[in-house]
Motif scaffolding. Structure first.
Motif, PDB file in Angstrom:
ATOM      1  N   PRO A 113      56.870 100.905  56.975  1.00 47.45           N
ATOM      2  CA  PRO A 113      55.522 100.393  56.692  1.00 47.45           C
ATOM      3  C   PRO A 113      55.681  98.914  57.216  1.00 47.45           C
ATOM      4  O   PRO A 113      56.663  98.144  57.132  1.00 47.45           O
ATOM      5  CB  PRO A 113      55.261 100.424  55.145  1.00 47.45           C
ATOM      6  N   GLY A 114      54.506  98.578  57.831  1.00 47.31           N
ATOM      7  CA  GLY A 114      54.501  97.427  58.662  1.00 47.31           C
ATOM      8  C   GLY A 114      55.070  96.935  59.977  1.00 47.31           C
ATOM      9  O   GLY A 114      54.563  95.991  60.512  1.00 47.31           O
ATOM     10  N   PHE A 115      55.982  97.983  60.218  1.00 51.03           N
ATOM     11  CA  PHE A 115      56.397  97.705  61.503  1.00 51.03           C
ATOM     12  C   PHE A 115      55.601  97.800  62.864  1.00 51.03           C
ATOM     13  O   PHE A 115      55.758  96.884  63.651  1.00 51.03           O
ATOM     14  CB  PHE A 115      57.595  98.738  61.599  1.00 51.03           C
ATOM     15  N   PRO A 116      54.668  98.756  62.765  1.00 53.74           N
ATOM     16  CA  PRO A 116      53.665  98.999  63.939  1.00 53.74           C
ATOM     17  C   PRO A 116      52.832  97.617  63.981  1.00 53.74           C
ATOM     18  O   PRO A 116      52.734  97.160  64.996  1.00 53.74           O
ATOM     19  CB  PRO A 116      52.724 100.097  63.491  1.00 53.74           C
ATOM     20  N   THR A 117      52.600  96.912  62.830  1.00 51.55           N
ATOM     21  CA  THR A 117      51.889  95.426  62.785  1.00 51.55           C
ATOM     22  C   THR A 117      52.650  94.393  63.698  1.00 51.55           C
ATOM     23  O   THR A 117      52.172  93.704  64.418  1.00 51.55           O
ATOM     24  CB  THR A 117      51.693  95.126  61.279  1.00 51.55           C
ATOM     25  N   VAL A 118      54.293  94.582  63.462  1.00 54.63           N
ATOM     26  CA  VAL A 118      54.765  93.619  64.058  1.00 54.63           C
ATOM     27  C   VAL A 118      54.883  93.945  65.493  1.00 54.63           C
ATOM     28  O   VAL A 118      54.679  92.840  66.389  1.00 54.63           O
ATOM     29  CB  VAL A 118      56.335  93.872  63.604  1.00 54.63           C
ATOM     30  N   LEU A 119      55.074  95.158  65.831  1.00 54.93           N
ATOM     31  CA  LEU A 119      54.854  95.428  67.370  1.00 54.93           C
ATOM     32  C   LEU A 119      53.568  94.860  67.949  1.00 54.93           C
ATOM     33  O   LEU A 119      53.633  94.291  69.015  1.00 54.93           O
ATOM     34  CB  LEU A 119      55.236  96.938  67.660  1.00 54.93           C
ATOM     35  N   VAL A 158      63.233  95.332  71.695  1.00 56.24           N
ATOM     36  CA  VAL A 158      64.482  95.174  70.997  1.00 56.24           C
ATOM     37  C   VAL A 158      64.418  95.683  69.507  1.00 56.24           C
ATOM     38  O   VAL A 158      65.165  96.147  68.806  1.00 56.24           O
ATOM     39  CB  VAL A 158      65.261  93.887  70.884  1.00 56.24           C
ATOM     40  N   ALA A 159      63.043  95.073  69.098  1.00 54.65           N
ATOM     41  CA  ALA A 159      62.760  95.403  67.668  1.00 54.65           C
ATOM     42  C   ALA A 159      62.628  96.987  67.621  1.00 54.65           C
ATOM     43  O   ALA A 159      63.024  97.454  66.536  1.00 54.65           O
ATOM     44  CB  ALA A 159      61.511  94.985  67.123  1.00 54.65           C
ATOM     45  N   ALA A 160      61.981  97.555  68.335  1.00 51.99           N
ATOM     46  CA  ALA A 160      61.845  99.022  68.325  1.00 51.99           C
ATOM     47  C   ALA A 160      63.164  99.678  68.560  1.00 51.99           C
ATOM     48  O   ALA A 160      63.429 100.697  67.701  1.00 51.99           O
ATOM     49  CB  ALA A 160      60.923  99.583  69.458  1.00 51.99           C
ATOM     50  N   LEU A 161      64.034  99.190  69.251  1.00 55.06           N
ATOM     51  CA  LEU A 161      65.407  99.800  69.233  1.00 55.06           C
ATOM     52  C   LEU A 161      65.939  99.585  68.185  1.00 55.06           C
ATOM     53  O   LEU A 161      66.850 100.873  67.658  1.00 55.06           O
ATOM     54  CB  LEU A 161      66.180  99.258  70.639  1.00 55.06           C
ATOM     55  N   CYS A 162      66.080  98.466  67.743  1.00 57.40           N
ATOM     56  CA  CYS A 162      66.835  98.258  66.203  1.00 57.40           C
ATOM     57  C   CYS A 162      66.484  99.012  65.101  1.00 57.40           C
ATOM     58  O   CYS A 162      67.190 100.039  64.412  1.00 57.40           O
ATOM     59  CB  CYS A 162      66.749  96.715  65.630  1.00 57.40           C
ATOM     60  N   VAL A 163      65.096  99.287  65.057  1.00 56.90           N
ATOM     61  CA  VAL A 163      64.431 100.199  63.896  1.00 56.90           C
ATOM     62  C   VAL A 163      64.822 101.640  64.123  1.00 56.90           C
ATOM     63  O   VAL A 163      65.456 102.307  63.314  1.00 56.90           O
ATOM     64  CB  VAL A 163      63.175 100.012  63.810  1.00 56.90           C
ATOM     65  N   PHE A 164      64.692 101.979  65.459  1.00 52.99           N
ATOM     66  CA  PHE A 164      65.144 103.269  65.930  1.00 52.99           C
ATOM     67  C   PHE A 164      66.696 103.722  65.452  1.00 52.99           C
ATOM     68  O   PHE A 164      67.048 104.720  64.941  1.00 52.99           O
ATOM     69  CB  PHE A 164      64.852 103.563  67.557  1.00 52.99           C
ATOM     70  N   LEU A 165      67.676 102.733  65.872  1.00 51.16           N
ATOM     71  CA  LEU A 165      68.988 102.782  65.583  1.00 51.16           C
ATOM     72  C   LEU A 165      69.156 103.193  64.010  1.00 51.16           C
ATOM     73  O   LEU A 165      69.969 103.859  63.638  1.00 51.16           O
ATOM     74  CB  LEU A 165      69.882 101.736  66.215  1.00 51.16           C
ATOM     75  N   VAL A 166      68.453 102.120  63.165  1.00 51.39           N
ATOM     76  CA  VAL A 166      68.710 102.318  61.822  1.00 51.39           C
ATOM     77  C   VAL A 166      68.387 103.813  61.387  1.00 51.39           C
ATOM     78  O   VAL A 166      68.822 104.275  60.511  1.00 51.39           O
ATOM     79  CB  VAL A 166      67.986 101.017  61.128  1.00 51.39           C
ATOM     80  N   LEU A 167      67.037 104.129  61.585  1.00 54.79           N
ATOM     81  CA  LEU A 167      66.510 105.424  61.139  1.00 54.79           C
ATOM     82  C   LEU A 167      67.354 106.545  61.742  1.00 54.79           C
ATOM     83  O   LEU A 167      67.929 107.412  61.079  1.00 54.79           O
ATOM     84  CB  LEU A 167      65.147 105.492  61.822  1.00 54.79           C
TER      85      LEU A 167
END
Length: 175
Positions: A113-119, A158-167
């Protein structure tokens, strides 16, 4: 007319190199991930952010040095590059917003939640910086806002990559 050297050319090439690395890394993840687990629809959306922002930074990073070869003045090079950046980011933002909305309507809300807002905030920041460059509002420092927009694009990738790797790690751990 002889080409004018761009003061920020080294920075632009470095951004392009980083963008190629990010795009390549996301491609590697896609290849490995495809063999391990099924793709969640939001994973594909995140992957589009990684690739879209890194490939965009690559192409837009190489645009000013190429335009400078025409002999155009630096200000004109960055105005045209900024306009191209605005167009690219507007189309990319529209496409990802529509895709994200469709996913939510189909029952796949954002996994973080909230990550699309960051992007989208980073995308908006990049658009504003490119608008400043395109309109020539930065005066003699035309490269500053343009390079700033590319940095914002890389941060989003990089943010999208980090979230993707965590998931991915979370999903892999659960199996």
């Amino acid at each position: 007319m002889a080409p004018h050297p761009l003061p920020a050319a080294d920075v632009l090439v470095a951004i392009a190199q980083i963008a190629v690395s990010l795009a390549g890394f996301s491609g590697l993840i896609a290849a490995l991930r495809g063999a391990m687990v099924d793709w969640h629809p939001r994973d594909i959306w995140s992957m589009s952010w990684m690739l879209g922002m890194s490939v965009g930074a690559l192409l837009l990073g190489l645009l000013p040095p190429w335009l400078a070869l025409s002999g155009a003045p630096e200000a004109a090079v960055y105005r045209l590059s900024g306009a191209a950046g605005v167009m690219y980011l507007a189309l990319f933002g529209l496409a990802t917003a529509i895709a994200g909305r469709r996913l939510t309507r189909r029952g796949f809300p954002p996994r973080v939640p909230g990550f699309p807002t960051v992007l989208f905030s980073l995308l908006g920041l990049a658009v504003i910086a490119d608008l400043v460059a395109a309109l020539g509002l930065s005066g003699p420092r035309a490269a500053f806002p343009y390079v700033g927009s590319l940095v914002a694009m890389l941060i989003a990738a990089v943010a999208a990559l980090c979230v993707f790797l965590v998931l991915l790690a979370r999903n892999t751990k659960g199996e």
